[in-house]
Design an enzyme around this catalytic site. Structure first.
Site, PDB file in Angstrom:
ATOM      1  CE1 TYR A 211      -3.768  -2.460   5.740  1.00 17.61           C
ATOM      2  CE2 TYR A 211      -3.296  -0.208   5.050  1.00 17.61           C
ATOM      3  CZ  TYR A 211      -3.599  -1.515   4.737  1.00 17.61           C
ATOM      4  OH  TYR A 211      -3.727  -1.885   3.423  1.00 17.61           O
TER       5      TYR A 211
ATOM      6  CE  LYS B 110      -1.454  -4.466   3.599  1.00 21.26           C
ATOM      7  NZ  LYS B 110      -1.759  -5.757   2.973  1.00 21.26           N
TER       8      LYS B 110
ATOM      9  CB  SER C 172      -0.849  -0.026   1.272  1.00 18.59           C
ATOM     10  OG  SER C 172      -1.471   1.215   1.483  1.00 18.59           O
TER      11      SER C 172
END
Ligand code: NAD
Ligand code: WQD
Length: 339
Positions: free
Chosen positions: A152, A156, A128
């Protein structure tokens, strides 16, 4: 697609996974989907089968379930893994960090261990733009420093780091890290699309639920950003362009390009108000909105430098803001309550 003719897609009943599965199947690739349905609905399988005219093998299960993975890898002779499964709500990741580290990081480790054991060498990861964090530029290239600003995003980046180290230790691996910008839109047929559980976190599904009458009005988070109209600017990418990027990456993973890190975006940002106006035009519906305070953690503006994906994958986006909105609307109005 050469010898990559049998692919397992984790998270394949989810939003981006389902669109990619359709394109893989239409390209003649055999697909096995593994998903625990924690954020998706099994109804998508029948829709994919209707769209492709083919049977789709579906296994309900969790990427953290090593016994299941071993059985799956023994049963099917797979030659690539596309790994979409994971949790993606930024706010929830701050509240429940262990849940995110467990699903996104530990889950990926189990998947990689079983993949290695099964001697599968090709892995495509859903990363992302959030891995860049808050750099001192608004146009992110793949060499922009990585420094995520939420849990989050850190999950990643951790998986990216794991994959970089794994490649060093196992040169035979072929790995693509695909950094998505803001995926929106739906399949042109209106059969599959984004189907969030509960109140949508993201702009586009919120707008489309307002248009269809499920929600009263859009709250626009911040009208005082240093942008032309004061609202945030993002690089929205049509989910079918994004799906095509995965097929291009699979194709590009060859001896000369066996570790690929690319941004998947359009390179052209739009503001929240521009998205609202485009959606009103595509749907013929008025989108009532109210401008409220900024959402913590949001940035004023960012977008992709999309040139490397074009160079390495021969891929670029084809679908603009009109199709992003009209395809979303077509999906939403035909499926006002989802699958
Ligand atoms: P999604 O929630 O629609 O799809 C993810 C799927 O993974 C869901 O079907 C869910 O049920 C499944 N899943 C979650 N945890 C699992 C587990 N432990 N085992 C098995 N299945 C599990 O999300 P999406 O938008 O399609 O995103 C797909 C991937 O792309 C995710 O990894 C996400 O982090 C990443 N990504 C998404 C965006 C975005 O804005 N949508 C942007 C960048 C990256
Ligand atoms: C877009 C713009 C909001 C909702 C998130 C993740 C990112 C990636 C993509 C996974 C912003 C504004 C939004 C609303 C609004 N996901 N907005 N009202 O925040 O750019 O990115 O999804 O990897 O990691 O952070 O996307 O769609 O939430 O917001 O005004 O109800 O719309 O402020 O300017 P975001 P978004």
């Amino acid at each position: 697609m050469g010898f990559m003719n049998k692919v397992i897609v984790t998270g394949g009943t989810g939003y981006i996974g389902s669109h990619t599965v359709v394109q893989l199947m239409n390209a003649g690739i055999e697909v096995v989907v593994l998903d625990n349905l924690s954020n998706s609905n099994q109804g998508v399988i029948a829709r994919i089968e209707k769209l492709t005219g083919k049977h789709l093998e579906f296994i309900e299960g969790d990427i953290r379930d090593r016994v299941l993975l071993r059985r799956v890898f023994e049963r099917y002779s797979l030659n690539a893994v596309m790994h979409f499964a994971g949790l993606k709500a930024v706010g929830e990741s701050e509240q429940e960090p262990l849940k995110y580290f467990d699903n996104n990081v530990s889950g990926t480790i189990v998947l990689l261990e079983e993949m290695m054991r099964a001697k599968i060498n090709t892995f495509i990861f859903s990363s992302s733009a959030t891995v860049y964090g808050n750099p001192d530029t608004v146009c992110y290239s793949e060499t922009t420093p990585l420094s995520p600003i939420n849990v989050y995003g850190r999950t990643k980046l951790m998986v990216e780091d794991i994959l970089r180290d794994l490649k060093k230790a196992n040169p035979q691996l072929r790995i693509a890290l695909l950094r998505y910008f803001n995926p929106v839109g739906a399949h042109i047929s209106g059969e599959i699309g984004e189907n969030p559980f509960g109140v949508p976190n993201n702009l586009m599904p919120f707008i489309s639920q307002v248009a269809v009458g499920v929600r009263e009005k859009l709250l626009i988070y911040g009208g005082d950003y240093p942008t032309p109209d004061g609202t945030g600017l993002r690089d929205y990418i049509h989910v079918d362009d994004l799906a095509a990027g995965h097929l291009a990456a699979l194709n590009a993973l060859s001896d000369s390009h066996s570790f690929i890190t690319v941004n998947l975006g359009t390179g052209r940002p739009y503001s929240v108000l521009e998205m609202v106006a485009a959606f009103e035009k595509a749907s013929g519906k008025k989108i009532p909105y109210e401008i409220v305070g900024r959402r913590p953690g949001d940035l004023p503006e960012y977008y992709a430098d999309a040139s490397l994906a074009k160079k390495l994958l021969g891929w670029e986006t084809k679908l603009g803001i009109d199709r992003m909105c009209s395809d979303t609307w077509n999906w939403q109005k035909n499926n006002p309550t989802g699958y």
